[in-house]
Design an enzyme around this catalytic site. Structure first.
Site, PDB file in Angstrom:
ATOM      1  N   HIS A 473     -20.657  -0.090   6.660  1.00 35.03           N
ATOM      2  CA  HIS A 473     -20.775  -0.524   5.333  1.00 35.03           C
ATOM      3  C   HIS A 473     -22.130  -1.505   5.264  1.00 35.03           C
ATOM      4  O   HIS A 473     -22.362  -1.585   3.840  1.00 35.03           O
ATOM      5  CB  HIS A 473     -19.486  -1.185   4.971  1.00 35.03           C
ATOM      6  CG  HIS A 473     -19.097  -1.088   3.319  1.00 35.03           C
ATOM      7  ND1 HIS A 473     -20.388  -1.099   2.538  1.00 35.03           N
ATOM      8  CD2 HIS A 473     -17.948  -1.077   2.662  1.00 35.03           C
ATOM      9  CE1 HIS A 473     -19.680  -1.193   1.395  1.00 35.03           C
ATOM     10  NE2 HIS A 473     -18.493  -0.843   1.521  1.00 35.03           N
ATOM     11  N   TYR A 587      -9.782  -6.758  -7.376  1.00 37.20           N
ATOM     12  CA  TYR A 587     -11.442  -6.302  -7.108  1.00 37.20           C
ATOM     13  C   TYR A 587     -11.777  -4.911  -7.480  1.00 37.20           C
ATOM     14  O   TYR A 587     -10.858  -4.083  -6.968  1.00 37.20           O
ATOM     15  CB  TYR A 587     -11.739  -6.717  -5.549  1.00 37.20           C
ATOM     16  CG  TYR A 587     -13.124  -6.619  -5.435  1.00 37.20           C
ATOM     17  CD1 TYR A 587     -13.630  -7.648  -4.764  1.00 37.20           C
ATOM     18  CD2 TYR A 587     -13.696  -4.930  -5.208  1.00 37.20           C
ATOM     19  CE1 TYR A 587     -15.112  -7.330  -4.526  1.00 37.20           C
ATOM     20  CE2 TYR A 587     -14.940  -5.004  -4.915  1.00 37.20           C
ATOM     21  CZ  TYR A 587     -15.778  -6.184  -4.383  1.00 37.20           C
ATOM     22  OH  TYR A 587     -17.045  -6.047  -4.059  1.00 37.20           O
ATOM     23  N   THR A 600     -23.638  -4.351  -5.195  1.00 43.10           N
ATOM     24  CA  THR A 600     -22.458  -4.405  -5.760  1.00 43.10           C
ATOM     25  C   THR A 600     -22.035  -5.744  -6.431  1.00 43.10           C
ATOM     26  O   THR A 600     -22.723  -6.735  -6.278  1.00 43.10           O
ATOM     27  CB  THR A 600     -21.266  -4.203  -5.081  1.00 43.10           C
ATOM     28  OG1 THR A 600     -21.031  -5.217  -4.149  1.00 43.10           O
ATOM     29  CG2 THR A 600     -21.382  -2.597  -4.307  1.00 43.10           C
TER      30      THR A 600
END
Length: 785
Positions: A473, A587, A600
């Site tokens: 990630h 979230y 993001t």
């Protein structure tokens, strides 16, 4: 060994008659062709650097400016207003004729004028791309300002851009006013706190703003002036690379194959086409042939493509305090794991990419290899699945020299990692629901040692031809990987294709050297076993549930003039309320790639409006029309929150960076400490689909993507990923932990389905009521007239 002989370009021996030189012309030819490919790539990079360096102008526009200047001078006019004469004065010592000096001076002036025009055009484009009001306008009610803006953007970006052409023209992420961020934060937590708790939080926020907040804000604004993006580098370092816990499950995420279709049942063939498609995508990235990735649907606005730079040839290496992302410019091989053994598979030969059939042939050689794993080799990958500090210590102790370093270099420098799994996965058998859950768990963690979780992404090819991917990630977010995976699946199925018997297409050079077995010398397996035990406990605790929702999709939702994402997010709030009896901090991942190096932002989907709607629909005496009105308010609120997040006015990244600044200054803030310790019990994300439109889902309805998912963020929470496929389907991925008695992925999945159906029933009844009211009102209107 065949590959050893091919690697030797020449040999020589000393004889009584002198030196006997023996040349291998085949090997020299391969070296020449490989070097030629390397130089072609360098020339291509240089060419692209020039093209994107002058964008939105073109290199040929320089010639136009030069000719225009010379023609104007020929007509006895001075377009430079004396500048050419001043430039000519500095050329007096140059041994040129007067006419030559004039021409050279004109060329220098034209070049400076051209560069100035480029800077001006780029500045104008940057100003245009900084305009975001178009996102807040209602559908079908576009203002004249936005219409003019769209025309100007199209005019400035009329030339075909390369992948990175817009990078220097994208605006920088703005730092929101601290007062606005605190106000939005307090509004977001209001439905989660009691009156007493909210009053305390309000006082903490007010105290923070009047004392420490403004000081931290000044430092943050200073960073924003200096850095390309004031969030991204800290986000990458402190959220991802400094984490010392396992990245498997906690950070890495997965992507799945088609739901209904498996293009071939042959494992080697599917691997051949998948690897080829990925390498073709890498070629497009290297040549910058892709459009600026993921343009906003329905607009001409580009998104930042910086995340594509580290997609291939990248790995995350462990450290004692922080990990490091390492990226190599190129790699001509992939690393393959099968049955406990590691291989290096060369995908280029003599400077050319192997055909899909040749890669299949090489993969089949690996599958047919019956040699056993070396001591310590089979479960070596568990080091990447466990805690980071033991892995860094093991790496430093055993992988800094010798055969271990050489073998580890092969894995880390590979284009990507490939696992040839010995299991069968997919929606199959007598229990397809359970098998989809197993499929998700397999891609998320596998056996905890048969993936290399540090690689930018790993491809998994199953025994029955199904495939999937596991992505690290820190280097990029899901939309970038989804773009890659969408291209891979479409290219595999619709462009490369297979023969009637399921094999890859193309010719085979059977003289190719065998894939190279990697050699290891692992003196102790104790740490490998400890890392495996940590990873296995984590994997066994994950409860995954994947299910397609087929009752309706975005087509029916959009007919009601409702955002599909808002519809799903409000449904998730209703499902969580019914599942847990309350609300939680939620979230939803939103992108900030409208800005340079943006990543993001968080959309806090649990709002006052969504909570009001949930309480109303779960109550017994709320009229349907009132519920409908509350839903509309909640939907509009969610869309506004999403737009604010995308345009740099989010809450959480700003507060996060303020917290980092406070740590650098060595000061404590009870407000920031409390904010950043709040758990996200419901973490959600939407997987984008049809970013490239490589095939038509209407004509190929079976080629539906399952999307992907991730592990739960909180120990007592849920992770929910969803993908809106076509007009009539939504796929969900739900994860939680078995160790929490209050969560159950299957139970929550059932609550999601019920919530979606209940909300649609409510909206449909209201829609029918409105239609009938209009039809009955028609005669009354005629009477009044």
């Amino acid at each position: 060994m065949a590959e050893a002989h091919q690697a030797v370009a020449f040999q020589f021996t000393i004889t009584p008659e002198g030196i006997d030189l023996q040349l291998s012309y085949q090997a020299l030819n391969q070296i020449y062709l490989s070097g030629l490919r390397s130089w072609k790539k360098r020339v291509s990079r240089m060419r692209n650097s020039v093209i994107k360096g002058v964008y939105p102008a073109s290199p040929s526009s320089w010639l136009f400016v030069v000719i225009a200047t010379l023609v104007t001078m020929y007509m006895h006019s001075d377009p430079s207003m004396g500048l050419i004469a001043k430039i000519q004065q500095h050329l007096l010592n140059v041994s040129l004729s007067a006419q030559g000096q004039t021409v050279v001076s004109a060329l220098v002036f034209s070049t400076l004028l051209w560069l100035s025009l480029i800077l001006a055009l780029r500045f104008c484009l940057k100003l245009l791309l900084s305009y975001h009001q178009w996102m807040f306008e209602r559908h079908g009610q576009i203002s004249n300002t936005t219409k003019v803006w769209v025309t100007l953007v199209r005019l400035f970006s009329s030339r075909k851009p390369l992948l990175y052409s817009y990078q220097t023209s994208l605006p920088h992420l703005p730092v929101p006013a601290i007062k606005d961020t605190l106000s939005r934060y307090l509004e977001s937590v209001r439905p989660l706190l009691s009156d007493v708790e909210f009053k305390q939080m309000t006082e903490l926020a007010s105290q923070f703003e009047s004392t420490l907040g403004n000081r931290l804000q000044r430092y943050l604004k200073l960073k924003a002036l200096w850095a390309t993006n004031y969030v991204s580098d800290w986000w990458e370092e402190y959220v991802y690379l400094r984490s010392r816990s396992p990245i498997m499950v906690n950070s890495n995420y997965y992507g799945m194959d088609f739901l209904y279709v498996t293009p071939t049942p042959l494992q080697a063939a599917r691997a051949g086409n998948t690897i080829t498609a990925l390498l073709l995508y890498r070629r497009k990235v290297n040549r910058e042939e892709l459009k600026p990735v993921g343009r906003v649907p329905g607009t001409v606005i580009p998104l930042c493509a910086a995340q594509c730079e580290r997609m291939f040839n990248t790995t995350r290496t462990p450290g004692a305090e922080t990990d490091v992302l390492q990226h190599w410019q190129d790699s001509e091989f992939v690393a393959v794991y099968h049955n406990g053994r590691y291989f290096r598979l060369w995908v280029y030969c003599a400077g050319r990419l192997l055909s899909p059939r040749e890669i299949e042939y090489q993969i089949q050689r690996i599958l047919d290899d019956s040699s056993p794993p070396q001591p310590g080799e089979e479960k070596l990958g568990a080091l990447t699945a466990g805690d980071r500090i033991p892995w860094s210590q093991m790496r430093k102790q055993y992988f800094t020299s010798g055969v271990n370093k050489r073998s580890l270099d092969v894995i880390e420098k590979a284009a990507f990692f490939v696992t040839l799994d010995d299991e069968e996965q997919g929606m199959r058998g007598e229990d397809p629901v359970k098998n989809l859950d197993c499929y998700a768990k397999s891609l998320l963690h596998g056996k905890c040692y048969d993936r290399w979780f540090d690689k930018s992404f790993s491809i998994v090819i199953y025994k029955n031809g199904k495939n999937g991917l596991n992505a690290e990630h820190s280097w990029a977010d899901a939309p970038t990987v989804a773009h890659l995976w969408e291209y891979t699946l479409a290219t595999d199925a619709f462009q490369l294709g297979y023969t009637e018997d399921g094999h890859c297409k193309g010719q085979v050079d059977r003289s190719l050297p065998h894939p190279q077995r990697l050699v290891w010398d692992i003196p102790s397996e104790a740490q490998v076993q400890r890392s495996l035990a940590v990873a296995q406990a984590l994997a066994d605790d994950v409860d995954c549930h994947v299910f397609p929702f087929r009752d309706f999709g975005k087509g029916r939702i959009k007919k009601l003039r409702i955002s599909p994402d808002a519809f799903i997010q409000i449904s998730l709030q209703l499902a969580y309320y019914r599942d847990r009896g309350g609300f939680c901090l939620t979230y939803e991942a939103s992108m900030t790639r409208l800005f340079r190096e943006g990543r993001t932002e968080t959309v806090r989907s649990c709002s006052n409006e969504s909570c009001d709607f949930v309480k109303a629909i779960t109550g017994r005496h709320c009229p349907p029309l009132h519920c409908m009105r509350l839903f509309q308010l909640a939907s509009e609120k969610h869309q506004n929150l999403y737009r604010l997040a995308m345009t740099g006015a989010g809450i959480d990244r700003h507060l996060f960076c303020l917290y980092v600044v406070s740590k650098y200054l060595g000061v404590e803030s009870s407000f920031l400490k409390q904010v950043l310790s709040e758990p996200w019990r419901l973490s959600t994300s939407q997987t984008p689909v049809q970013q490239m439109e490589l095939f038509d889902l209407k004509n190929h309805p079976d080629f539906i993507s399952l999307g992907g998912g991730f592990g739960p963020v909180a120990d007592d929470g849920y992770g929910v990923s969803y993908i809106i496929v076509g007009e009539d389907m939504i796929n969900f991925h739900v994860s939680s932990k078995y160790s929490c008695s209050e969560t159950d992925s299957h139970r929550f999945g059932a609550q999601i389905i019920k919530a979606i159906q209940d909300i649609m029933t409510l909206l449909s009844v209201d829609s029918k009521t409105s239609s009938s009211s209009k039809s009955t009102a028609q005669p009354e209107t005629k009477k009044l007239l």
